[in-house]
Design a protein around this motif. Structure first.
Motif, short mmCIF file in Angstrom:
data_model
loop_
_atom_site.label_atom_id
_atom_site.label_comp_id
_atom_site.label_asym_id
_atom_site.label_seq_id
_atom_site.Cartn_x
_atom_site.Cartn_y
_atom_site.Cartn_z
N VAL A 1 -7.27 -0.62 -1.23
CA VAL A 1 -6.12 0.27 -1.26
C VAL A 1 -4.97 -0.37 -2.04
O VAL A 1 -4.29 0.31 -2.83
CB VAL A 1 -5.68 0.65 0.17
N ARG A 2 -4.78 -1.68 -1.87
CA ARG A 2 -3.73 -2.36 -2.64
C ARG A 2 -4.03 -2.33 -4.14
O ARG A 2 -3.13 -2.13 -4.96
CB ARG A 2 -3.56 -3.80 -2.15
N ARG A 3 -5.30 -2.52 -4.51
CA ARG A 3 -5.68 -2.44 -5.93
C ARG A 3 -5.43 -1.04 -6.49
O ARG A 3 -4.93 -0.88 -7.60
CB ARG A 3 -7.15 -2.82 -6.13
N GLU A 4 -5.82 -0.02 -5.70
CA GLU A 4 -5.61 1.36 -6.15
C GLU A 4 -4.12 1.65 -6.32
O GLU A 4 -3.72 2.30 -7.29
CB GLU A 4 -6.23 2.34 -5.16
N HIS A 5 -3.30 1.18 -5.38
CA HIS A 5 -1.86 1.40 -5.48
C HIS A 5 -1.28 0.67 -6.69
O HIS A 5 -0.46 1.23 -7.42
CB HIS A 5 -1.15 0.94 -4.20
N ALA A 6 -1.73 -0.56 -6.91
CA ALA A 6 -1.25 -1.32 -8.07
C ALA A 6 -1.64 -0.60 -9.36
O ALA A 6 -0.85 -0.57 -10.32
CB ALA A 6 -1.82 -2.73 -8.05
N SER A 7 -2.83 -0.02 -9.39
CA SER A 7 -3.27 0.73 -10.56
C SER A 7 -2.38 1.95 -10.78
O SER A 7 -2.00 2.26 -11.91
CB SER A 7 -4.73 1.14 -10.39
N LEU A 8 -2.04 2.65 -9.70
CA LEU A 8 -1.14 3.80 -9.81
C LEU A 8 0.23 3.39 -10.31
O LEU A 8 0.83 4.07 -11.15
CB LEU A 8 -1.02 4.52 -8.46
N VAL A 9 0.73 2.28 -9.81
CA VAL A 9 2.04 1.78 -10.25
C VAL A 9 1.98 1.43 -11.73
O VAL A 9 2.90 1.76 -12.49
CB VAL A 9 2.47 0.56 -9.40
N GLU A 10 0.92 0.76 -12.13
CA GLU A 10 0.76 0.35 -13.52
C GLU A 10 0.72 1.55 -14.47
O GLU A 10 1.29 1.51 -15.55
CB GLU A 10 -0.53 -0.46 -13.66
N ARG A 11 0.06 2.63 -14.03
CA ARG A 11 -0.02 3.84 -14.85
C ARG A 11 1.22 4.72 -14.70
O ARG A 11 1.32 5.76 -15.35
CB ARG A 11 -1.26 4.64 -14.46
N GLY A 12 2.12 4.35 -13.79
CA GLY A 12 3.33 5.16 -13.57
C GLY A 12 3.07 6.41 -12.76
O GLY A 12 3.81 7.38 -12.86
N GLU A 13 2.02 6.40 -11.95
CA GLU A 13 1.66 7.56 -11.15
C GLU A 13 1.87 7.35 -9.65
O GLU A 13 1.50 8.20 -8.84
CB GLU A 13 0.20 7.93 -11.40
N ALA A 14 2.43 6.23 -9.26
CA ALA A 14 2.62 5.93 -7.84
C ALA A 14 3.65 6.90 -7.25
O ALA A 14 4.63 7.25 -7.91
CB ALA A 14 3.09 4.50 -7.65
N PRO A 15 3.42 7.35 -6.03
CA PRO A 15 4.37 8.29 -5.42
C PRO A 15 5.72 7.61 -5.15
O PRO A 15 5.77 6.52 -4.60
CB PRO A 15 3.69 8.71 -4.12
N THR A 16 6.77 8.25 -5.59
CA THR A 16 8.12 7.78 -5.32
C THR A 16 8.94 8.96 -4.84
O THR A 16 8.52 10.12 -4.95
CB THR A 16 8.78 7.18 -6.58
N LEU A 17 10.11 8.68 -4.34
CA LEU A 17 10.99 9.75 -3.88
C LEU A 17 11.34 10.69 -5.03
O LEU A 17 11.34 11.92 -4.87
CB LEU A 17 12.27 9.16 -3.27
N TRP A 18 11.62 10.14 -6.19
CA TRP A 18 12.02 10.98 -7.33
C TRP A 18 10.88 11.85 -7.82
O TRP A 18 11.09 13.01 -8.18
CB TRP A 18 12.57 10.11 -8.46
N ARG A 19 9.66 11.31 -7.84
CA ARG A 19 8.50 12.13 -8.24
C ARG A 19 8.25 13.24 -7.23
O ARG A 19 7.92 14.37 -7.60
CB ARG A 19 7.26 11.26 -8.38
N ARG A 20 8.39 12.91 -5.97
CA ARG A 20 8.22 13.92 -4.93
C ARG A 20 9.29 15.00 -5.05
O ARG A 20 9.02 16.19 -4.89
CB ARG A 20 8.27 13.27 -3.55
N LEU A 21 10.51 14.58 -5.35
CA LEU A 21 11.62 15.53 -5.51
C LEU A 21 11.35 16.45 -6.70
O LEU A 21 11.59 17.66 -6.61
CB LEU A 21 12.94 14.77 -5.70
N ARG A 22 10.83 15.91 -7.80
CA ARG A 22 10.51 16.74 -8.96
C ARG A 22 9.35 17.69 -8.68
O ARG A 22 9.34 18.83 -9.14
CB ARG A 22 10.15 15.87 -10.17
N ARG A 23 8.35 17.21 -7.94
CA ARG A 23 7.17 18.02 -7.66
C ARG A 23 7.43 19.09 -6.61
O ARG A 23 6.91 20.20 -6.71
CB ARG A 23 6.03 17.10 -7.19
N GLN A 24 8.20 18.75 -5.58
CA GLN A 24 8.48 19.67 -4.48
C GLN A 24 9.96 19.63 -4.13
O GLN A 24 10.34 19.15 -3.06
CB GLN A 24 7.65 19.29 -3.26
N PRO A 25 10.82 20.14 -5.00
CA PRO A 25 12.26 19.99 -4.78
C PRO A 25 12.77 20.70 -3.52
O PRO A 25 13.56 20.13 -2.78
CB PRO A 25 12.88 20.58 -6.04
#
Length: 121
Positions: free
Chosen positions: A71-95
């Motif tokens: 799970v840590r590797r998968e999360h690091a991969s998401l962060v590296e690709r810029g796809e990790a869930p963040t508050l701002w991404r969630r706000l843009r996706r579901q304002p």
């Protein structure tokens, strides 16, 4: 006497199935209990034989360590690709949903803290 081995509350079905399969592959006798309709029971996997506790615990510890690393590797991969869930991404996706949840949090805080603030005067 039965021994509680693994709680199933809030455990994804895939993880629960992996644990069942792991214990079955190693010949460890278990049984399950469900939380029931009202959720008052204990959803868990229990050992039928107390003598297997150390071996089962070691298997589960290894499994959870491996799962955590994956799970840590998968999360690091998401962060590296810029796809990790963040508050701002969630706000843009579901304002609307995000803003409603923020308003709900503010309302709960206000209801909780206002009586204390009124006492201060």
């Amino acid at each position: 006497m039965a021994e509680l081995l693994f709680h199933l509350r809030n455990v994804p079905d895939e993880e629960a199935e992996d644990v069942r399969r792991l214990l079955d592959e190693h010949g460890i006798a278990t049984f399950e209990t469900r939380a029931g309709f009202w959720g008052l029971g204990v959803a868990a996997i229990w050992l039928s034989d107390d003598d297997e506790k150390e071996r089962a615990r070691a298997l589960l510890d290894d499994y959870q360590q491996t799962l955590g690393e994956r799970v840590r590797r998968e999360h690091a991969s998401l962060v590296e690709r810029g796809e990790a869930p963040t508050l701002w991404r969630r706000l843009r996706r579901q304002p609307i949903r995000t803003l409603l949840l923020a308003l709900l949090v503010i309302a709960v805080l206000a209801i909780t803290l206002l009586p204390f603030l009124w006492l201060h005067d």
